[in-house]
Write an enzyme that holds these catalytic residues in place. Sequence first.
Site, PDB file in Angstrom:
ATOM      1  N   ASN A 140      22.334  47.488  68.991  1.00  0.00           N
ATOM      2  CA  ASN A 140      23.285  48.423  70.044  1.00  0.00           C
ATOM      3  C   ASN A 140      24.272  47.420  70.684  1.00  0.00           C
ATOM      4  OD1 ASN A 140      22.245  51.008  69.315  1.00  0.00           O
ATOM      5  ND2 ASN A 140      20.410  50.664  70.468  1.00  0.00           N
ATOM      6  N   CYS A 141      25.070  48.101  71.365  1.00  0.00           N
ATOM      7  CA  CYS A 141      25.944  47.089  72.240  1.00  0.00           C
ATOM      8  C   CYS A 141      25.355  46.241  72.988  1.00  0.00           C
ATOM      9  CB  CYS A 141      26.734  48.356  72.845  1.00  0.00           C
ATOM     10  SG  CYS A 141      28.252  47.557  73.805  1.00  0.00           S
ATOM     11  N   PRO A 142      25.710  45.317  73.258  1.00  0.00           N
ATOM     12  CA  PRO A 142      26.977  44.536  72.751  1.00  0.00           C
ATOM     13  C   PRO A 142      26.761  43.484  71.585  1.00  0.00           C
ATOM     14  CG  PRO A 142      26.059  43.180  74.614  1.00  0.00           C
ATOM     15  CD  PRO A 142      25.150  44.233  74.225  1.00  0.00           C
ATOM     16  N   ASP A 151      25.605  51.631  65.793  1.00  0.00           N
ATOM     17  CA  ASP A 151      25.815  51.890  66.965  1.00  0.00           C
ATOM     18  C   ASP A 151      27.130  52.710  67.258  1.00  0.00           C
ATOM     19  OD1 ASP A 151      26.398  51.559  69.733  1.00  0.00           O
ATOM     20  OD2 ASP A 151      27.079  49.249  69.597  1.00  0.00           O
TER      21      ASP A 151
END
Length: 74
Positions: free
Chosen positions: A12-14, A39
Site C-alpha cells: 500500500n501507499c507509499p 493499491d
Amino acid sequence: MADDVYDLRGLNCPLPVLKAKKRLAAMAPGSRLWLETTDPLAIIDIPAFCAEDGHRLMATEEQPGCHRFLIERG
C-alpha cells in the site's frame, strides 16, 4: 527484449512508488518496466510519480485484481 515486470501487489501507499523509484533508478534511461499493484491509490500516485521524476507512462491496464503500468525510464 521483453519488458521487466515488478510485482508490487499487496503493498500500500507509499511503498509501490518508493520501490518503483528505487528500481527505476538502477535501470538505464529508455528502459521499460511494468509495475503491477493492488493499491487503489496507484492510479493517482504512479502517473504523478512519473510526471515528477521525468519518466514516461506508456500504458495503464486494469487487470483482474490489479492495475498495471508500463513506465519508460527518463
